[in-house]
Scaffold this active site. Structure first.
Site, PDB file in Angstrom:
ATOM      1  N   TYR A  21     -24.293  28.493 -18.234  1.00  8.59           N
ATOM      2  CA  TYR A  21     -23.535  29.477 -17.600  1.00  8.59           C
ATOM      3  C   TYR A  21     -24.792  30.129 -16.746  1.00  8.59           C
ATOM      4  O   TYR A  21     -23.637  30.737 -16.036  1.00  8.59           O
ATOM      5  CB  TYR A  21     -22.973  30.618 -18.315  1.00  8.59           C
ATOM      6  CG  TYR A  21     -23.519  31.390 -19.749  1.00  8.59           C
ATOM      7  CD1 TYR A  21     -24.541  32.450 -18.826  1.00  8.59           C
ATOM      8  CD2 TYR A  21     -24.158  30.570 -20.597  1.00  8.59           C
ATOM      9  CE1 TYR A  21     -25.372  32.927 -20.181  1.00  8.59           C
ATOM     10  CE2 TYR A  21     -24.374  31.182 -21.617  1.00  8.59           C
ATOM     11  CZ  TYR A  21     -25.535  32.104 -21.223  1.00  8.59           C
ATOM     12  OH  TYR A  21     -25.593  32.674 -22.090  1.00  8.59           O
ATOM     13  N   GLY A  22     -25.824  29.966 -16.946  1.00 12.77           N
ATOM     14  CA  GLY A  22     -26.653  31.031 -15.925  1.00 12.77           C
ATOM     15  C   GLY A  22     -27.087  29.753 -15.364  1.00 12.77           C
ATOM     16  O   GLY A  22     -26.700  28.760 -13.828  1.00 12.77           O
ATOM     17  N   SER A  23     -28.993  29.638 -15.557  1.00 11.95           N
ATOM     18  CA  SER A  23     -30.137  29.152 -14.372  1.00 11.95           C
ATOM     19  C   SER A  23     -29.210  27.589 -14.657  1.00 11.95           C
ATOM     20  O   SER A  23     -30.094  27.001 -13.311  1.00 11.95           O
ATOM     21  CB  SER A  23     -31.360  29.662 -14.729  1.00 11.95           C
ATOM     22  OG  SER A  23     -31.431  29.257 -16.304  1.00 11.95           O
ATOM     23  N   LEU A  24     -28.992  27.100 -15.873  1.00  9.55           N
ATOM     24  CA  LEU A  24     -28.552  25.537 -15.817  1.00  9.55           C
ATOM     25  C   LEU A  24     -27.447  25.580 -15.108  1.00  9.55           C
ATOM     26  O   LEU A  24     -27.063  24.046 -15.519  1.00  9.55           O
ATOM     27  CB  LEU A  24     -28.789  25.178 -17.526  1.00  9.55           C
ATOM     28  CG  LEU A  24     -30.089  25.768 -18.494  1.00  9.55           C
ATOM     29  CD1 LEU A  24     -29.624  25.088 -19.362  1.00  9.55           C
ATOM     30  CD2 LEU A  24     -30.670  24.781 -18.072  1.00  9.55           C
ATOM     31  N   ALA A  26     -28.103  25.354 -12.059  1.00 10.30           N
ATOM     32  CA  ALA A  26     -28.292  24.463 -10.930  1.00 10.30           C
ATOM     33  C   ALA A  26     -29.189  23.021 -11.468  1.00 10.30           C
ATOM     34  O   ALA A  26     -29.938  22.779 -12.091  1.00 10.30           O
ATOM     35  CB  ALA A  26     -30.077  25.656 -10.442  1.00 10.30           C
ATOM     36  N   GLU A  89     -35.078  28.296 -24.049  1.00  7.96           N
ATOM     37  CA  GLU A  89     -33.705  29.763 -23.868  1.00  7.96           C
ATOM     38  C   GLU A  89     -34.542  30.896 -25.072  1.00  7.96           C
ATOM     39  O   GLU A  89     -33.894  32.105 -25.457  1.00  7.96           O
ATOM     40  CB  GLU A  89     -32.032  29.020 -24.632  1.00  7.96           C
ATOM     41  CG  GLU A  89     -31.454  28.384 -23.768  1.00  7.96           C
ATOM     42  CD  GLU A  89     -31.807  29.034 -22.696  1.00  7.96           C
ATOM     43  OE1 GLU A  89     -32.000  30.268 -22.033  1.00  7.96           O
ATOM     44  OE2 GLU A  89     -30.501  28.555 -21.388  1.00  7.96           O
TER      45      GLU A  89
END
Length: 162
Positions: A21-24, A26, A89
């Site tokens: 849900y964040g940098s991943l 991309a 993480e």
């Protein structure tokens, strides 16, 4: 569990599914970390909120009633790839099994999600925005991720030589 035609078997075995849900979100970050792009599907995690974190480029999620987080699932990850994500993480997150709803398949499946460990963290605020991250932070974040992977590889090489 997902139906066999999606290739996802959720959590267990050697074919893991992870909700990101964040940098991943991309593809470039996933490619650097896993050295491949796994199958993905857009998904919603109900009952959670995605927060910004003061001083950080990446977000945190925590359970919040009547909220939802749109992200995606990475499907068909190996145990080694799951270990890489666990290290990435770090201990700021707890890995939990959650139920996510797939947008393109109208089904619910179990996946791992990395949930912020400190539920009372005063540095959490607002709503994290992926588009803003992509525009202003992704380039530097990608370099940091490449350095992180290189450090892991260097450490593995030095352990092999011992």
């Amino acid at each position: 569990m997902a139906s066999p035609n999606t290739g996802a078997v959720g959590v267990g075995g050697n074919n893991h599914t992870v909700f990101v849900y964040g940098s991943l979100l991309a593809n470039d970050v996933v490619q650097v970390l896993l050295n491949r792009l796994p199958q993905t599907s857009t998904a919603i995690l109900n009952g959670y909120h995605r927060f910004s974190i003061k001083g950080r480029d990446y977000p945190a999620i925590l359970p919040v009633e009547n909220k939802k987080v749109t992200g995606r699932v990475l499907i068909g990850l190996s145990a080694t790839e799951l270990d890489i994500l666990d290290m990435y993480e770090d201990d700021e997150y707890d890995k939990r099994i959650v139920d996510v709803s797939l947008l393109d398949a109208s089904e619910v499946l179990q996946a791992y999600a990395y949930v912020w460990a400190n539920s009372t963290d005063p540095d959490l605020y607002g709503e994290w925005d992926f588009e803003e991250f992509k525009e202003s932070k992704l380039k530097d974040y990608l370099e940091m991720t490449k350095n992180y992977v290189q450090e892991l590889e260097d450490n593995a090489t030095s352990l092999d030589k011992k």
